[in-house]
Design a protein around this motif. Structure first.
Motif, PDB file in Angstrom:
ATOM      1  N   PRO A 139       0.855  -1.202   0.000  1.00  0.00           N
ATOM      2  CA  PRO A 139       0.000   0.000   0.000  1.00  0.00           C
ATOM      3  C   PRO A 139       0.884   1.244   0.000  1.00  0.00           C
ATOM      4  CG  PRO A 139      -0.671  -1.562   1.711  1.00  0.00           C
ATOM      5  CD  PRO A 139       0.663  -1.998   1.215  1.00  0.00           C
ATOM      6  N   PRO A 140       0.364   2.367  -0.431  1.00  0.00           N
ATOM      7  CA  PRO A 140       1.145   3.600  -0.457  1.00  0.00           C
ATOM      8  C   PRO A 140       1.712   3.947   0.914  1.00  0.00           C
ATOM      9  CG  PRO A 140      -0.917   3.898  -1.635  1.00  0.00           C
ATOM     10  CD  PRO A 140      -0.991   2.570  -0.981  1.00  0.00           C
ATOM     11  N   GLY A 141       3.020   4.135   1.009  1.00  0.00           N
ATOM     12  CA  GLY A 141       3.659   4.525   2.248  1.00  0.00           C
ATOM     13  C   GLY A 141       3.771   3.437   3.295  1.00  0.00           C
ATOM     14  N   LYS A 142       3.461   2.198   2.914  1.00  0.00           N
ATOM     15  CA  LYS A 142       3.501   1.108   3.891  1.00  0.00           C
ATOM     16  C   LYS A 142       4.407  -0.017   3.401  1.00  0.00           C
ATOM     17  CE  LYS A 142      -1.162   2.006   5.645  1.00  0.00           C
ATOM     18  NZ  LYS A 142      -2.508   1.418   5.921  1.00  0.00           N
ATOM     19  N   GLN A 143       4.647  -0.980   4.281  1.00  0.00           N
ATOM     20  CA  GLN A 143       5.471  -2.124   3.909  1.00  0.00           C
ATOM     21  C   GLN A 143       4.650  -3.155   3.149  1.00  0.00           C
ATOM     22  OE1 GLN A 143       7.151  -3.505   7.651  1.00  0.00           O
ATOM     23  NE2 GLN A 143       8.964  -2.246   7.338  1.00  0.00           N
ATOM     24  N   ARG A 144       5.363  -3.989   2.445  1.00  0.00           N
ATOM     25  CA  ARG A 144       4.703  -5.060   1.713  1.00  0.00           C
ATOM     26  C   ARG A 144       4.037  -6.035   2.680  1.00  0.00           C
ATOM     27  NH1 ARG A 144       8.590  -7.785  -2.322  1.00  0.00           N
ATOM     28  NH2 ARG A 144       9.379  -8.782  -0.435  1.00  0.00           N
ATOM     29  N   GLU A 145       2.869  -6.542   2.294  1.00  0.00           N
ATOM     30  CA  GLU A 145       2.126  -7.470   3.137  1.00  0.00           C
ATOM     31  C   GLU A 145       1.582  -8.617   2.312  1.00  0.00           C
ATOM     32  OE1 GLU A 145      -0.891  -4.900   4.744  1.00  0.00           O
ATOM     33  OE2 GLU A 145      -2.163  -5.065   2.984  1.00  0.00           O
ATOM     34  N   MET A 146       1.358  -9.726   2.988  1.00  0.00           N
ATOM     35  CA  MET A 146       0.813 -10.896   2.325  1.00  0.00           C
ATOM     36  C   MET A 146      -0.678 -10.687   2.076  1.00  0.00           C
ATOM     37  SD  MET A 146      -1.068 -13.931   2.772  1.00  0.00           S
ATOM     38  CE  MET A 146      -1.004 -14.424   4.503  1.00  0.00           C
ATOM     39  N   VAL A 147      -1.112 -10.999   0.881  1.00  0.00           N
ATOM     40  CA  VAL A 147      -2.536 -10.949   0.548  1.00  0.00           C
ATOM     41  C   VAL A 147      -3.125 -12.349   0.576  1.00  0.00           C
ATOM     42  CG1 VAL A 147      -4.232 -10.354  -1.220  1.00  0.00           C
ATOM     43  CG2 VAL A 147      -2.217  -8.892  -0.873  1.00  0.00           C
ATOM     44  N   ALA A 148      -2.511 -13.257  -0.179  1.00  0.00           N
ATOM     45  CA  ALA A 148      -3.016 -14.625  -0.231  1.00  0.00           C
ATOM     46  C   ALA A 148      -1.915 -15.536  -0.767  1.00  0.00           C
ATOM     47  CB  ALA A 148      -4.249 -14.721  -1.131  1.00  0.00           C
ATOM     48  N   THR A 149      -1.884 -16.752  -0.250  1.00  0.00           N
ATOM     49  CA  THR A 149      -0.947 -17.746  -0.746  1.00  0.00           C
ATOM     50  C   THR A 149      -1.656 -19.082  -0.918  1.00  0.00           C
ATOM     51  OG1 THR A 149      -0.223 -18.420   1.470  1.00  0.00           O
ATOM     52  CG2 THR A 149       1.032 -16.659   0.399  1.00  0.00           C
ATOM     53  N   ILE A 150      -1.094 -19.891  -1.794  1.00  0.00           N
ATOM     54  CA  ILE A 150      -1.585 -21.246  -1.989  1.00  0.00           C
ATOM     55  C   ILE A 150      -0.362 -22.153  -2.034  1.00  0.00           C
ATOM     56  CG2 ILE A 150      -1.730 -20.889  -4.494  1.00  0.00           C
ATOM     57  CD1 ILE A 150      -4.145 -22.851  -4.445  1.00  0.00           C
ATOM     58  N   SER A 151      -0.343 -23.157  -1.165  1.00  0.00           N
ATOM     59  CA  SER A 151       0.848 -23.977  -1.002  1.00  0.00           C
ATOM     60  C   SER A 151       0.495 -25.456  -1.061  1.00  0.00           C
ATOM     61  CB  SER A 151       1.513 -23.688   0.342  1.00  0.00           C
ATOM     62  OG  SER A 151       1.838 -22.330   0.476  1.00  0.00           O
ATOM     63  N   PRO A 168     -11.108   1.147  -0.705  1.00  0.00           N
ATOM     64  CA  PRO A 168      -9.962   2.052  -0.939  1.00  0.00           C
ATOM     65  C   PRO A 168      -8.673   1.559  -0.279  1.00  0.00           C
ATOM     66  CG  PRO A 168     -11.932   3.338  -0.541  1.00  0.00           C
ATOM     67  CD  PRO A 168     -12.316   1.899  -0.308  1.00  0.00           C
ATOM     68  N   ASN A 169      -8.780   0.900   0.872  1.00  0.00           N
ATOM     69  CA  ASN A 169      -7.586   0.377   1.547  1.00  0.00           C
ATOM     70  C   ASN A 169      -6.914  -0.767   0.787  1.00  0.00           C
ATOM     71  OD1 ASN A 169      -7.700   2.177   3.669  1.00  0.00           O
ATOM     72  ND2 ASN A 169      -8.816   0.784   5.022  1.00  0.00           N
ATOM     73  N   ASP A 170      -7.541  -1.270  -0.247  1.00  0.00           N
ATOM     74  CA  ASP A 170      -6.927  -2.312  -1.074  1.00  0.00           C
ATOM     75  C   ASP A 170      -5.979  -1.715  -2.117  1.00  0.00           C
ATOM     76  OD1 ASP A 170     -10.088  -3.992  -1.017  1.00  0.00           O
ATOM     77  OD2 ASP A 170      -8.282  -4.540   0.117  1.00  0.00           O
ATOM     78  N   THR A 171      -5.943  -0.416  -2.211  1.00  0.00           N
ATOM     79  CA  THR A 171      -5.057   0.257  -3.167  1.00  0.00           C
ATOM     80  C   THR A 171      -3.603  -0.076  -2.873  1.00  0.00           C
ATOM     81  OG1 THR A 171      -6.583   2.076  -3.568  1.00  0.00           O
ATOM     82  CG2 THR A 171      -4.244   2.514  -3.948  1.00  0.00           C
ATOM     83  N   GLY A 172      -2.852  -0.347  -3.941  1.00  0.00           N
ATOM     84  CA  GLY A 172      -1.440  -0.629  -3.784  1.00  0.00           C
ATOM     85  C   GLY A 172      -0.872  -1.300  -5.020  1.00  0.00           C
ATOM     86  N   VAL A 173       0.423  -1.602  -4.944  1.00  0.00           N
ATOM     87  CA  VAL A 173       1.074  -2.382  -5.996  1.00  0.00           C
ATOM     88  C   VAL A 173       1.030  -3.851  -5.572  1.00  0.00           C
ATOM     89  CG1 VAL A 173       3.176  -2.782  -7.294  1.00  0.00           C
ATOM     90  CG2 VAL A 173       2.563  -0.454  -6.607  1.00  0.00           C
ATOM     91  N   TYR A 174       0.491  -4.667  -6.440  1.00  0.00           N
ATOM     92  CA  TYR A 174       0.331  -6.090  -6.165  1.00  0.00           C
ATOM     93  C   TYR A 174       1.427  -6.881  -6.875  1.00  0.00           C
ATOM     94  CZ  TYR A 174      -4.141  -5.378  -3.872  1.00  0.00           C
ATOM     95  OH  TYR A 174      -5.135  -4.998  -2.988  1.00  0.00           O
TER      96      TYR A 174
END
Length: 115
Positions: free
Chosen positions: A40-52, A87-93
């Motif tokens: 997200p803008p101005g924040k650290q990268r975070e996990m959205v979803a994973t499949i393992s 709106p909080n979902d905005t970011g680089v994916y």
């Protein structure tokens, strides 16, 4: 060499949907883990979803019930269906895949959700 290319991003109004796709090319093994992350803008990268393999799917708390991750096979593609966007979902994916100690990342794709 493994290449990941994301597509499907863009701008959408709150409440709308987007479908992100990650296509993997090159000399590719069967990946243990495949996933989507975001910054997200101005924040650290975070996990959205994973499949393992052997574990199944995991989701970040903020997207549970709204996003769904799937994959064609352990060699991709990796799909992220995003519904009820906020709106909080905005970011680089970013798409990411890994096997053993190796992991690979795409260049990222911008998702913008307007209120």
């Amino acid at each position: 060499q493994v290449q990941l290319v994301e597509s499907g991003g863009g701008m959408v109004q709150a409440g709308g949907s987007l479908r992100l796709s990650c296509v993997i090319s090159g000399i590719i093994p069967s990946f243990d883990t495949m996933g989507w992350y975001r910054r997200p803008p101005g924040k650290q990268r975070e996990m959205v979803a994973t499949i393992s393999t052997g574990v199944g799917t995991r989701y970040g708390d903020s997207v549970k019930g709204r996003f769904t991750i799937s994959r064609g096979s352990a060699r991709g593609p990796v799909i992220l269906q995003m519904n009820s966007l906020e709106p909080n979902d905005t970011g680089v994916y970013y798409c990411s895949v890994g096997y053993g100690v190796n992991d690979y990342w795409g260049q990222g794709i911008l998702v913008t959700v307007s209120s």
